[in-house]
Design an enzyme around this catalytic site. Sequence first.
Site, PDB file in Angstrom:
ATOM      1  N   CYS A  85       0.871  -1.279   0.115  1.00 20.02           N
ATOM      2  CA  CYS A  85      -0.045  -0.125   0.081  1.00 20.02           C
ATOM      3  C   CYS A  85       0.795   1.201   0.039  1.00 20.02           C
ATOM      4  CB  CYS A  85      -1.061  -0.097   1.138  1.00 20.02           C
ATOM      5  SG  CYS A  85      -2.460   1.046   0.871  1.00 20.02           S
ATOM      6  N   HIS A 114      -3.527  -4.731   0.249  1.00 18.43           N
ATOM      7  CA  HIS A 114      -2.584  -5.402   1.513  1.00 18.43           C
ATOM      8  C   HIS A 114      -2.778  -6.994   1.519  1.00 18.43           C
ATOM      9  CE1 HIS A 114      -2.007  -2.026   4.130  1.00 18.43           C
ATOM     10  NE2 HIS A 114      -3.185  -1.412   3.370  1.00 18.43           N
ATOM     11  N   GLU A 118      -1.062  -8.924   3.065  1.00 24.93           N
ATOM     12  CA  GLU A 118      -0.931  -9.756   4.227  1.00 24.93           C
ATOM     13  C   GLU A 118      -2.023 -10.249   5.038  1.00 24.93           C
ATOM     14  OE1 GLU A 118      -0.245  -6.665   3.701  1.00 24.93           O
ATOM     15  OE2 GLU A 118      -0.856  -5.345   5.187  1.00 24.93           O
TER      16      GLU A 118
HETATM   17  N1  GLN Z   1      -1.721   6.816   3.358  1.00 22.91           N
HETATM   18  C1  GLN Z   1      -1.972   5.971   2.002  1.00 22.91           C
HETATM   19  C2  GLN Z   1      -3.492   6.228   1.257  1.00 22.91           C
HETATM   20  O1  GLN Z   1      -4.273   6.470   2.101  1.00 22.91           O
HETATM   21  C3  GLN Z   1      -1.699   4.484   2.310  1.00 22.91           C
HETATM   22  C4  GLN Z   1      -2.479   3.855   3.098  1.00 22.91           C
HETATM   23  C5  GLN Z   1      -2.028   2.410   3.485  1.00 22.91           C
HETATM   24  O2  GLN Z   1      -0.977   2.184   3.469  1.00 22.91           O
HETATM   25  N2  GLN Z   1      -3.012   1.596   4.175  1.00 22.91           N
HETATM   26  O3  GLN Z   1      -3.647   5.831   0.252  1.00 22.91           O
END
Ligand code: GLN
Length: 540
Positions: free
Chosen positions: A383, A509, A511
């Site tokens: 992300c 994500h 994970e």
């Molecule tokens: N802050 C970033 C966004 O909102 C990444 C979010 C994250 O890593 N879950 O896009």
Amino acid sequence: MPTKYIFFTGGVVSSVGKGVTAAATGLLLKSRGFKVTVQKLDPYINVDPGTMSPYQHGEVYVLDDGAETDLDLGHYERFVDIRLGRFSNFTTGQVYAEVIAKERHGDYLGGTIQVIPHITNEIKRRIGLVAKETGAEVVILEIGGTVGDIESQPFLEALRQLRNEVGRENTFFVHVTWLPYIGATQELKTKPTQHSVAALRSIGISPNMIIARSDYPVEDGLCDKIALFCDVDKRAVVPMVTSQVLYEVPLLLEEAGVGDYLVERLGLKASIKPDWGPWKRLVEQVKKEKPKVRIAIVGKYVELKDAYMSVREAIAHAALSLGLEADIQWVLSSDLEKGKGWELVKSADGIIVPGGFGSRGIEGKIQTAKYAREEKIPYLGLCLGMQVMCVEFARDVLGYEDANSTEFDRSTAHPVIDLMLEQRAITDMGGTMRLGLCPCVLQPGTKAAAAYGEKLVEERHRHRWEFNNAYKEEFEEAGMTFSGISPDGLLVEIAELKDHPYMVGSQFHPEFLSRPMRPHPLFVGLLKAAGEKAGFKEEK
Ligand code: GLN
């Protein structure tokens, strides 16, 4: 057959592994052929953990349907190997929000709204929902916190009522406690357990089983004492000596006879005999000496390891599947900005930049991505980790020195990571991100496609910002491949470098979908590349 409920409460202190014990119990029943679901009731007043600091609450675990939940749901999904949904976790905040909304709407016809029955009814309604939605034969239910907390009282009262409504024979209370060790006299003490059982009884609940966690072996006499003083069947006093191996917990509970006891006491009929072969092999593999690879996690909340619970587990699953042991180096990204901590990054065989929000330490993460790209160190960006990989590429390869995500610099001339149009008008912070399962089409011939061995996958998301398609062509011409794209072609899901052993970033994500027996392909890809860098061949 009526639905059976197994309630897990905690006593003495928190952090004694109630969530893991509940999850492992779910597995005991699933492996006997029952359809199991697990639910967590969190007594805090926040509506969900989505807006809570990871320092307070650890990781926010995201489900298929986008629910932002407690990290214990990660344990449930990993142990029982199920997919949970938004009814699987609720908080006092949600319960009150619902009741107050109904009151404002006039649904109570002017009645006085009270904890009993209005709040307890809403709690019971939500417990009933999960059974109905999932069709589970057994609902495992964990109450957050410790008995005696003010916040948990309405929850315990609701369970007490529920026990009478669904019938005592269909409910079972497990109380998980802690036996402190007194160094001076070298003995374990049962008194705090007795007190917490007394507290539970004062609200009308007598536990049917006590699982007593301890860092030291528990003598039989001590179990007799707990049985006597706490009025629990001797077979239902289960000492749980701390295990170094998380995935050993189901085996320990099975050995202690917990599975058979529950089946017997709840009047269940097991359709199959559990086969513990795969779990035993997994645990043996964990305990075995294995070649070590060093994986640096460069993040913002590394002081609290729980903030990256699923990332840590996903690394462990992938490493195990390759016969490797991951030695995790925790690196605070803001330290890197001050020139500290680089030795950890430089000695790593692989690097992960996990998800995150806010600008603290962001430049340290961008420097990490630069280092991984230039030195050809295997890198997995999760992300935010994918976003910083793109920002770095724009700055150092395309030469856009001020390139950034508009999350960190609103006025950058090169917003390579930007807000989606529909996100721009949002002012509420809770539950307003792109959340949950979204499809991703893998582009043939890429590292990501090779890792997955599939054409279309679905992964869990939690973010606001996206790769800005205006820069796509330039990136591609300079050596970045967008190896995963949303089916409508509009959103970048995975980015990777062509001329690099493994530099892959995902907007989702991965994970959250890694399982002990089914490691996630993108993590396996990273660990494989890291193993090769460390000079190990796959051992299988
Ligand atoms: N802050 C970033 C966004 O909102 C990444 C979010 C994250 O890593 N879950 O896009």
